[in-house]
Design an enzyme around this catalytic site. Structure first.
Site, PDB file in Angstrom:
ATOM      1  N   THR A   1      -5.894  -7.427  10.181  1.00 58.06           N
ATOM      2  CA  THR A   1      -6.266  -6.065  10.178  1.00 58.06           C
ATOM      3  C   THR A   1      -6.140  -4.805  10.848  1.00 58.06           C
ATOM      4  O   THR A   1      -5.318  -4.508  10.347  1.00 58.06           O
ATOM      5  CB  THR A   1      -7.710  -6.551   9.338  1.00 58.06           C
ATOM      6  OG1 THR A   1      -8.720  -7.116   8.476  1.00 58.06           O
ATOM      7  CG2 THR A   1      -7.882  -5.240   8.933  1.00 58.06           C
TER       8      THR A   1
ATOM      9  N   TYR B   1     -12.612  -2.654  -2.536  1.00 54.09           N
ATOM     10  CA  TYR B   1     -12.764  -1.993  -1.300  1.00 54.09           C
ATOM     11  C   TYR B   1     -14.839  -2.622  -1.214  1.00 54.09           C
ATOM     12  O   TYR B   1     -15.465  -1.877  -0.274  1.00 54.09           O
ATOM     13  CB  TYR B   1     -12.739  -1.108   0.053  1.00 54.09           C
ATOM     14  CG  TYR B   1     -11.204  -1.939  -0.076  1.00 54.09           C
ATOM     15  CD1 TYR B   1     -11.210  -2.947   0.576  1.00 54.09           C
ATOM     16  CD2 TYR B   1     -10.218  -0.699  -0.809  1.00 54.09           C
ATOM     17  CE1 TYR B   1      -9.590  -3.041   1.059  1.00 54.09           C
ATOM     18  CE2 TYR B   1      -8.622  -1.051   0.220  1.00 54.09           C
ATOM     19  CZ  TYR B   1      -8.663  -1.728   0.806  1.00 54.09           C
ATOM     20  OH  TYR B   1      -7.133  -2.467   1.181  1.00 54.09           O
TER      21      TYR B   1
ATOM     22  N   ASN C   1      -1.598  -0.535   7.039  1.00 53.66           N
ATOM     23  CA  ASN C   1      -1.106  -2.029   7.391  1.00 53.66           C
ATOM     24  C   ASN C   1      -0.653  -1.890   6.056  1.00 53.66           C
ATOM     25  O   ASN C   1      -0.310  -3.655   6.587  1.00 53.66           O
ATOM     26  CB  ASN C   1      -2.583  -2.803   7.880  1.00 53.66           C
ATOM     27  CG  ASN C   1      -3.727  -2.338   7.240  1.00 53.66           C
ATOM     28  OD1 ASN C   1      -3.426  -1.894   6.186  1.00 53.66           O
ATOM     29  ND2 ASN C   1      -4.956  -3.036   7.204  1.00 53.66           N
TER      30      ASN C   1
ATOM     31  N   ARG D   1      -1.907 -14.730   3.503  1.00 60.01           N
ATOM     32  CA  ARG D   1      -2.302 -13.910   4.496  1.00 60.01           C
ATOM     33  C   ARG D   1      -1.366 -13.579   6.214  1.00 60.01           C
ATOM     34  O   ARG D   1      -2.444 -13.171   6.557  1.00 60.01           O
ATOM     35  CB  ARG D   1      -3.228 -14.341   4.669  1.00 60.01           C
ATOM     36  CG  ARG D   1      -4.434 -13.660   5.252  1.00 60.01           C
ATOM     37  CD  ARG D   1      -5.537 -12.668   4.515  1.00 60.01           C
ATOM     38  NE  ARG D   1      -6.353 -12.146   5.880  1.00 60.01           N
ATOM     39  CZ  ARG D   1      -6.356 -10.630   5.481  1.00 60.01           C
ATOM     40  NH1 ARG D   1      -6.666 -10.340   4.092  1.00 60.01           N
ATOM     41  NH2 ARG D   1      -7.859 -10.168   6.286  1.00 60.01           N
TER      42      ARG D   1
ATOM     43  N   HIS E   1      -1.857  -5.081   1.622  1.00 61.87           N
ATOM     44  CA  HIS E   1      -2.747  -6.187   1.409  1.00 61.87           C
ATOM     45  C   HIS E   1      -2.500  -7.426   0.797  1.00 61.87           C
ATOM     46  O   HIS E   1      -2.047  -7.724   0.232  1.00 61.87           O
ATOM     47  CB  HIS E   1      -3.935  -5.061   0.369  1.00 61.87           C
ATOM     48  CG  HIS E   1      -4.974  -6.440   0.009  1.00 61.87           C
ATOM     49  ND1 HIS E   1      -5.894  -6.163   1.003  1.00 61.87           N
ATOM     50  CD2 HIS E   1      -5.115  -7.817  -1.317  1.00 61.87           C
ATOM     51  CE1 HIS E   1      -7.055  -7.520  -0.104  1.00 61.87           C
ATOM     52  NE2 HIS E   1      -6.077  -7.890  -1.054  1.00 61.87           N
TER      53      HIS E   1
ATOM     54  N   PHE F   1     -15.788   4.178   7.817  1.00 60.97           N
ATOM     55  CA  PHE F   1     -14.415   4.532   7.726  1.00 60.97           C
ATOM     56  C   PHE F   1     -13.823   4.176   5.874  1.00 60.97           C
ATOM     57  O   PHE F   1     -13.029   4.327   5.645  1.00 60.97           O
ATOM     58  CB  PHE F   1     -12.924   3.993   7.898  1.00 60.97           C
ATOM     59  CG  PHE F   1     -13.237   1.276   6.975  1.00 60.97           C
ATOM     60  CD1 PHE F   1     -12.883   1.909   6.865  1.00 60.97           C
ATOM     61  CD2 PHE F   1     -13.699   1.647   8.911  1.00 60.97           C
ATOM     62  CE1 PHE F   1     -13.221   0.289   6.688  1.00 60.97           C
ATOM     63  CE2 PHE F   1     -13.943   0.222   8.735  1.00 60.97           C
ATOM     64  CZ  PHE F   1     -14.030  -1.186   7.592  1.00 60.97           C
TER      65      PHE F   1
ATOM     66  N   GLU G   1      -9.980 -11.397  -6.510  1.00 66.01           N
ATOM     67  CA  GLU G   1      -8.784  -9.397  -6.623  1.00 66.01           C
ATOM     68  C   GLU G   1      -7.931  -9.632  -8.149  1.00 66.01           C
ATOM     69  O   GLU G   1      -7.498  -8.678  -8.401  1.00 66.01           O
ATOM     70  CB  GLU G   1      -7.922  -9.311  -5.762  1.00 66.01           C
ATOM     71  CG  GLU G   1      -9.361  -8.955  -4.356  1.00 66.01           C
ATOM     72  CD  GLU G   1      -8.539  -8.878  -3.229  1.00 66.01           C
ATOM     73  OE1 GLU G   1      -7.333  -9.495  -2.898  1.00 66.01           O
ATOM     74  OE2 GLU G   1      -9.314  -8.598  -1.918  1.00 66.01           O
TER      75      GLU G   1
ATOM     76  N   LYS H   1       0.665  -1.457  -0.011  1.00 67.38           N
ATOM     77  CA  LYS H   1      -0.150   0.396  -0.110  1.00 67.38           C
ATOM     78  C   LYS H   1       0.777   0.961  -0.091  1.00 67.38           C
ATOM     79  O   LYS H   1       2.596   1.700   0.643  1.00 67.38           O
ATOM     80  CB  LYS H   1      -1.083  -0.262   1.395  1.00 67.38           C
ATOM     81  CG  LYS H   1      -2.020  -1.165   1.180  1.00 67.38           C
ATOM     82  CD  LYS H   1      -2.390  -1.123   2.204  1.00 67.38           C
ATOM     83  CE  LYS H   1      -3.961  -2.977   2.651  1.00 67.38           C
ATOM     84  NZ  LYS H   1      -4.673  -2.176   3.313  1.00 67.38           N
TER      85      LYS H   1
ATOM     86  N   ARG I   1       2.145  -6.101   9.298  1.00 67.90           N
ATOM     87  CA  ARG I   1       1.148  -5.461   9.657  1.00 67.90           C
ATOM     88  C   ARG I   1       1.775  -4.743  11.039  1.00 67.90           C
ATOM     89  O   ARG I   1       1.607  -3.994  11.799  1.00 67.90           O
ATOM     90  CB  ARG I   1       0.397  -5.776   9.780  1.00 67.90           C
ATOM     91  CG  ARG I   1      -0.638  -5.944   8.363  1.00 67.90           C
ATOM     92  CD  ARG I   1      -2.273  -6.028   7.631  1.00 67.90           C
ATOM     93  NE  ARG I   1      -2.591  -6.412   6.616  1.00 67.90           N
ATOM     94  CZ  ARG I   1      -4.100  -6.748   6.930  1.00 67.90           C
ATOM     95  NH1 ARG I   1      -4.662  -7.300   6.929  1.00 67.90           N
ATOM     96  NH2 ARG I   1      -3.907  -5.734   4.992  1.00 67.90           N
TER      97      ARG I   1
HETATM   98  P1  IDP Z   1      -8.252  -6.953   5.295  1.00 71.42           P
HETATM   99  O1  IDP Z   1      -7.157  -6.118   4.883  1.00 71.42           O
HETATM  100  O2  IDP Z   1      -7.930  -7.357   6.579  1.00 71.42           O
HETATM  101  O3  IDP Z   1      -8.932  -8.080   4.639  1.00 71.42           O
HETATM  102  P2  IDP Z   1     -11.174  -5.523   5.811  1.00 71.42           P
HETATM  103  O4  IDP Z   1     -11.670  -5.913   6.976  1.00 71.42           O
HETATM  104  O5  IDP Z   1     -10.731  -6.026   4.113  1.00 71.42           O
HETATM  105  O6  IDP Z   1      -9.362  -6.226   6.191  1.00 71.42           O
HETATM  106  O7  IDP Z   1     -10.557  -4.046   5.725  1.00 71.42           O
HETATM  107  C1  IDP Z   1      -9.779  -3.431   4.308  1.00 71.42           C
HETATM  108  C2  IDP Z   1      -8.599  -2.706   4.582  1.00 71.42           C
HETATM  109  O8  IDP Z   1      -9.509  -1.692   5.586  1.00 71.42           O
HETATM  110  C3  IDP Z   1      -8.333  -2.795   5.925  1.00 71.42           C
HETATM  111  O9  IDP Z   1      -6.809  -3.354   5.881  1.00 71.42           O
HETATM  112  C4  IDP Z   1      -7.856  -1.455   6.744  1.00 71.42           C
HETATM  113  O10 IDP Z   1      -7.028  -0.951   6.021  1.00 71.42           O
HETATM  114  C5  IDP Z   1      -9.144  -1.157   6.531  1.00 71.42           C
HETATM  115  N1  IDP Z   1      -9.581  -1.176   7.633  1.00 71.42           N
HETATM  116  C6  IDP Z   1     -10.066  -1.983   7.694  1.00 71.42           C
HETATM  117  N2  IDP Z   1     -11.205  -2.227   8.931  1.00 71.42           N
HETATM  118  C7  IDP Z   1     -10.604  -0.807   9.736  1.00 71.42           C
HETATM  119  C8  IDP Z   1     -11.666   0.116  10.671  1.00 71.42           C
HETATM  120  O11 IDP Z   1     -11.906  -0.654  11.985  1.00 71.42           O
HETATM  121  N3  IDP Z   1     -11.031   1.210  10.978  1.00 71.42           N
HETATM  122  C9  IDP Z   1      -9.888   1.674   9.880  1.00 71.42           C
HETATM  123  N4  IDP Z   1      -9.492   1.560   8.896  1.00 71.42           N
HETATM  124  C10 IDP Z   1      -9.664  -0.598   9.524  1.00 71.42           C
HETATM  125 MG    MG Z   2     -10.043  -7.766   2.803  1.00 68.55          MG
END
Ligand code: IDP
Ligand code: MG
Length: 171
Positions: A97, A51, A122, A91, A125, A59, A136, A11, A108
């Site tokens: 996350t 997304y 983080n 993963r 991805h 967010f 994806e 990212k 992360r």
């Molecule tokens: P992932 O990246 O671990 O698959 P997802 O739930 O798909 O997690 O969320 C995508 C991205 O959105 C995360 O990597 C993170 O950057 C952001 N994100 C997810 N949950 C939150 C949150 O509760 N607060 C702020 N940002 C979030």
């Molecule tokens: Mg995800």
């Protein structure tokens, strides 16, 4: 177990912090191969499609701005890794996350942070599961951008404009 392909994005915060090398090193293993790689400026359309499962989250708008690079640099590095069990293994290396909850040795956990604005920055991805991985990989890469594909490909003729070097233009 069948061979899988999975999408990894470094990212914009990962690029600004010069973490591409670290991340590629950490993902290196004889068990998997990089089948595609490119640097991309993420459009709003691509960000929102990637997304789309989060579009109702509070967010979401910040997340779109984050992945488009508004807070860092308008670039991400996209990679496709192929290997047995690649989706879960990568993963796991990426980590949870929420960077505060991620294992300290995961990417992360090591490099992520939560901004005062509440965005989980983080750095990486990694596709969440096999179904998401297929969606994806197909969203981010054309078949011709991958060294080899695990999904069926068909050929079709298209007529389109392309950019070439001016010096290559034959008069
Ligand atoms: P992932 O990246 O671990 O698959 P997802 O739930 O798909 O997690 O969320 C995508 C991205 O959105 C995360 O990597 C993170 O950057 C952001 N994100 C997810 N949950 C939150 C949150 O509760 N607060 C702020 N940002 C979030
Ligand atoms: Mg995800």
């Amino acid at each position: 177990m069948a061979v899988e392909q999975t999408l990894v994005l470094v990212k914009p915060d990962g690029l600004v912090k010069s973490l591409t090398g670290d991340i590629i090193l950490k993902l290196s293993s004889p068990k998997r191969k990089i089948m595609g790689a490119k640097i991309v400026t993420v459009t709003k359309e691509l960000a929102e499609e990637h997304y789309k499962h989060l579009k109702d989250k509070p967010f979401f708008d910040e997340l779109i701005r984050y992945i488009m690079g508004e807070f860092h640099t308008p670039r991400i590095m996209a990679l496709v890794y192929e290997g047995k069990d690649a989706v879960k293994e990568i993963r796991d290396i990426a980590g949870s996350t929420n960077p505060e909850e991620a294992h300290p040795e995961s990417m992360r956990g090591k490099y992520g942070r939560i901004t005062t604005g509440g965005v989980f920055e983080n750095v990486i991805h990694a596709s969440e599961n096999k179904k998401e991985a297929e969606r994806e990989v197909k969203l981010w890469f054309k078949p011709t951008e991958l060294v080899s594909t695990i999904y069926p490909v068909v050929e079709r003729e298209v007529k389109k404009k392309e950019y070439i070097w001016k010096s290559d233009l034959k008069k």
